[in-house]
Design a protein around this motif. Sequence first.
Motif, PDB file in Angstrom:
ATOM      1  N   SER A 199      -0.579 -13.849 -12.651  1.00 19.87           N
ATOM      2  CA  SER A 199       0.246 -14.730 -12.001  1.00 19.87           C
ATOM      3  C   SER A 199       1.894 -14.571 -12.225  1.00 19.87           C
ATOM      4  O   SER A 199       2.747 -15.380 -12.008  1.00 19.87           O
ATOM      5  N   GLN A 200       2.221 -13.372 -12.711  1.00 19.61           N
ATOM      6  CA  GLN A 200       3.573 -12.995 -13.039  1.00 19.61           C
ATOM      7  C   GLN A 200       3.732 -11.610 -12.669  1.00 19.61           C
ATOM      8  O   GLN A 200       4.006 -10.594 -13.449  1.00 19.61           O
ATOM      9  N   PRO A 201       3.881 -11.159 -11.346  1.00 11.64           N
ATOM     10  CA  PRO A 201       4.051  -9.900 -10.713  1.00 11.64           C
ATOM     11  C   PRO A 201       5.423  -9.379 -11.272  1.00 11.64           C
ATOM     12  O   PRO A 201       5.566  -8.121 -11.117  1.00 11.64           O
ATOM     13  N   SER A 235      -0.638  -5.073  -9.459  1.00 21.29           N
ATOM     14  CA  SER A 235      -0.242  -5.398  -8.125  1.00 21.29           C
ATOM     15  C   SER A 235       0.298  -4.069  -7.361  1.00 21.29           C
ATOM     16  O   SER A 235       0.861  -3.132  -7.963  1.00 21.29           O
ATOM     17  N   PRO A 236      -0.080  -4.415  -6.178  1.00 23.12           N
ATOM     18  CA  PRO A 236       0.823  -3.142  -5.224  1.00 23.12           C
ATOM     19  C   PRO A 236       2.237  -3.109  -5.417  1.00 23.12           C
ATOM     20  O   PRO A 236       2.591  -2.004  -5.170  1.00 23.12           O
ATOM     21  N   GLY A 237       3.067  -4.034  -5.396  1.00 25.55           N
ATOM     22  CA  GLY A 237       4.100  -4.245  -5.659  1.00 25.55           C
ATOM     23  C   GLY A 237       4.744  -3.419  -6.864  1.00 25.55           C
ATOM     24  O   GLY A 237       5.580  -2.690  -6.831  1.00 25.55           O
ATOM     25  N   ALA A 238       3.898  -3.470  -8.150  1.00 18.85           N
ATOM     26  CA  ALA A 238       4.379  -3.014  -9.067  1.00 18.85           C
ATOM     27  C   ALA A 238       4.160  -1.495  -9.215  1.00 18.85           C
ATOM     28  O   ALA A 238       4.616  -0.529  -9.784  1.00 18.85           O
ATOM     29  N   ALA A 239       2.925  -1.228  -8.419  1.00 24.23           N
ATOM     30  CA  ALA A 239       2.738   0.221  -8.152  1.00 24.23           C
ATOM     31  C   ALA A 239       3.998   0.795  -7.550  1.00 24.23           C
ATOM     32  O   ALA A 239       4.251   1.808  -7.738  1.00 24.23           O
ATOM     33  N   LEU A 282       8.450  -6.893  -4.835  1.00 22.81           N
ATOM     34  CA  LEU A 282       8.294  -8.305  -4.443  1.00 22.81           C
ATOM     35  C   LEU A 282       7.847  -8.337  -3.038  1.00 22.81           C
ATOM     36  O   LEU A 282       7.106  -9.425  -2.775  1.00 22.81           O
ATOM     37  N   LEU A 283       8.683  -7.928  -2.047  1.00 21.07           N
ATOM     38  CA  LEU A 283       8.494  -8.063  -0.786  1.00 21.07           C
ATOM     39  C   LEU A 283       6.842  -7.426  -0.199  1.00 21.07           C
ATOM     40  O   LEU A 283       6.262  -8.008   0.440  1.00 21.07           O
ATOM     41  N   LEU A 284       6.475  -6.446  -1.018  1.00 20.34           N
ATOM     42  CA  LEU A 284       5.158  -5.760  -0.834  1.00 20.34           C
ATOM     43  C   LEU A 284       4.216  -7.085  -1.033  1.00 20.34           C
ATOM     44  O   LEU A 284       3.333  -7.191  -0.460  1.00 20.34           O
ATOM     45  N   ASN A 285       4.217  -7.508  -2.295  1.00 22.69           N
ATOM     46  CA  ASN A 285       3.437  -8.329  -2.758  1.00 22.69           C
ATOM     47  C   ASN A 285       3.360  -9.691  -1.948  1.00 22.69           C
ATOM     48  O   ASN A 285       2.399 -10.448  -1.520  1.00 22.69           O
ATOM     49  N   ALA A 286       4.468 -10.088  -1.378  1.00 23.70           N
ATOM     50  CA  ALA A 286       4.661 -11.288  -0.630  1.00 23.70           C
ATOM     51  C   ALA A 286       4.018 -10.967   0.699  1.00 23.70           C
ATOM     52  O   ALA A 286       3.395 -11.903   1.281  1.00 23.70           O
TER      53      ALA A 286
END
Length: 418
Positions: A199-201, A235-239, A282-286
């Motif tokens: 819940s905290q990307p 998450s994909p964004g963090a990767a 962040l954009l990727l996660n969104a």
Amino acid sequence: MDIQGFSTSLLNVVCEMAPYLLLGFLIAGVLHVFVPQRFYANYLSRSNKLSVVWAALLGVPLPLCSCGVIPTAIGLRNEKASKGAIASFLIATPQTGIDSILATFSLMGLGFAVIRPVAALVTGICGGLLVNRLVSEDDAKDESAASCQVERGNRLWRVLKYAYYDMLRDIGLRLLVGLVVAALIQVAVPDEFFLQFGSQPLLQMLVILVVAVPMYICSTGSIPVAAALMMKGLSPGAALVMLMAGPAVNLASILVVNKAMGRRFTLVYLMTIVGFAVLFGLLLNAAGSSLFALHSSLVAPHGDCCMSTSAQPSPFKLVCATVLTLLIIFALMMKLFSKFTAKKPLDPDVTVYRVEDMHCSHCEAAVVRAVEEVAGVEKAKASASANTLTVKGSANEEAVRAAVEGIGYTFKGRSSER
């Protein structure tokens, strides 16, 4: 530790990446041999938006790491490339390359293979425009050039040598470490480890940045690590943050850029990489993760976050993995051998100096080129593995020091090993 699970994970990762790595290295060798160095400089000399765009476009396919790109960028600076173009080149180039794009596709799928070069391109362009706006020309130091030496000989041999020896000598160890770390993550990290940050990307990304920014990891070596972490809940964004920030910058490159280009330039360069890595993450996660799922052959059929132990790699992939492994072993053995041969007795007119901050063949070539332009130097040879510079001729130490420090490397004087 599950030794069988570790071995299976390592085998699967290597087999998935090997065909694309071998092809990518070959394409990188063709670019290195057949595209003249001055081709790049011709498009980067004006202080305008177009030069910044060209720098990023030309840098994205090049297989240069965050240390190897620095002497090339300083060389472009000496050929009157604009400060914004240099920043764009420095930011975009190490994040990706032909080899890492193909390797990303092999292990992480089409979505990451597309977003990674796009992110590098956009980040490089924005960083270059920011430097043009915020850094005056006087703030960027005008140092001596250092570009790779002009090579001679059969072009096909030079392509193969660069692709399957020089590049593997430079990144082989880091690639090997990345593969082993990825396999270790599969068997050692609990499946729920990154789920606690679900819940905290943004917190995930900040943790990744703390680890990735100071460490030295190549664009290809970061791929299996990022893939393994995603299988453990990252998450994909963090990767993507790891794939962008890890290869783009490290502590050594920050220090060299600061010395060669100035403090303000370095601050903009670093903040652009960090800021845009988080933004794209962040954009990727969104946007959702459906386009950024890992290669299906790496995921167990029952949804477990680990590599499949039932599917056997195809014979073609096994052959490619064997060839790649043998090439890496050979390149690393030759690198180790060169470290010891640097200590053999020398002629009276040969002096060995200690030079630090060299990490690859591009660094070696940059140092050699700069030193061989010094009056009195007949021949020079640099060894990144041994941190030595061997100079034949009558040039004095201060002249050699000026040449080495002028391109951003650390000169430590005469070596005690002679």
